[in-house]
Scaffold this active site. Structure first.
Site, mmCIF file in Angstrom:
data_model
loop_
_atom_site.group_PDB
_atom_site.id
_atom_site.type_symbol
_atom_site.label_atom_id
_atom_site.label_comp_id
_atom_site.label_asym_id
_atom_site.label_seq_id
_atom_site.Cartn_x
_atom_site.Cartn_y
_atom_site.Cartn_z
ATOM 1 N N PHE A 11 0.868 -1.082 0.074
ATOM 2 C CA PHE A 11 -0.125 0.041 -0.045
ATOM 3 C C PHE A 11 0.846 1.252 -0.070
ATOM 4 C CE2 PHE A 11 -3.032 -3.103 1.445
ATOM 5 C CZ PHE A 11 -4.342 -2.543 1.400
ATOM 6 N N ASP A 12 0.513 2.122 -0.858
ATOM 7 C CA ASP A 12 0.860 3.597 -0.619
ATOM 8 C C ASP A 12 0.299 4.167 0.454
ATOM 9 O OD1 ASP A 12 2.038 6.122 -1.437
ATOM 10 O OD2 ASP A 12 0.168 6.776 -2.046
ATOM 11 N N MET A 13 0.783 5.275 1.009
ATOM 12 C CA MET A 13 -0.102 5.953 2.406
ATOM 13 C C MET A 13 -0.734 7.017 1.546
ATOM 14 S SD MET A 13 0.465 4.290 5.242
ATOM 15 C CE MET A 13 -0.161 2.930 4.480
#
Length: 226
Positions: A11-13
């Site tokens: 996941f990107d944040m």
């Protein structure tokens, strides 16, 4: 989503799990005001959307050379993180559909890690505040502290794959930005989903990235746990 389910989910944040790309820009506008530099949030977002901090700082330094003449990336970044933390604490901007997806994947036994252009301390604070900390394998995740080159370079994703001990074909990535999806694809990860939050600058996504209207559309592909 690929079938069978992937071994790991990355996941990107900012902009993916948290609607914080605008929040970072708002925090930067507040820092700039203390320097006597007035800017619109939309202008800052258009300049640095999706960038890791070292690249964002280099862009800002080129754009505002006089105002930032005496600043290093570390000094400006410290002031920025303080302002950002204040804004985040007022109303944690969790993207609920992404949080549901994260929780479902974790429940299905898929290891989840993050690859982000934000520093570890900020990420961990935000995850604790949002009650999402325990869904990530933190020793396998990659914040900006751990790489010299941010997105669109593949370094962060390659390091995450190495730490997780998997091949690129074993992973799925969730991103919101052009540079993020480019980084994941450059790392050889074939399954890259992108779903930007509303009201972000136009993004020219790679053709290989799978554009989604909502993370709930991906959630439908993950079987519910018994």
């Amino acid at each position: 989503m690929s079938s069978p389910l992937p071994k790991v989910a990355l996941f990107d944040m900012d902009g993916t799990l948290f609607d914080t790309e605008r929040l970072w820009a708002e925090a930067l506008v507040l820092v700039f005001e203390t320097l006597g530099l007035r800017q619109r949030t939309e202008t800052i977002m258009a300049l640095i959307y999706g960038m890791a901090w070292p690249d964002a700082f280099a862009t800002l330094k080129r754009t505002f050379p006089d105002a930032l003449a005496d600043f290093t990336a570390s000094r400006l970044g410290h002031q920025l993180c303080l302002k950002f933390s204040e804004l985040f604490a007022l109303n944690p901007p969790v993207i609920e559909s992404a949080a549901r997806l994260l929780q479902r994947l974790h429940a299905a036994g898929i290891r989840c890690a993050y690859v982000s252009g934000s520093p570890r301390r900020t990420i961990e604070e935000n995850l604790h505040r949002s009650h999402l900390f325990d869904f990530f394998a933190h020793d396998c995740s990659v914040p900006s502290d751990d790489v010299h080159r941010g997105k669109p370079h593949p370094d962060g994703y390659l390091l995450a794959l190495q730490r997780l001990g998997v091949n690129a074909t074993d992973a799925v990535v969730f991103e919101d930005s052009r540079v993020g999806s480019q980084a994941a694809l450059a790392a050889g990860i074939p399954h890259v989903y992108v779903c930007p939050p509303p009201n972000v600058p136009p993004q020219d996504y790679p053709a290989e990235a799978l554009r989604m209207a909502s993370w709930d559309d991906v959630l439908k592909e993950v079987p519910p746990c018994p």
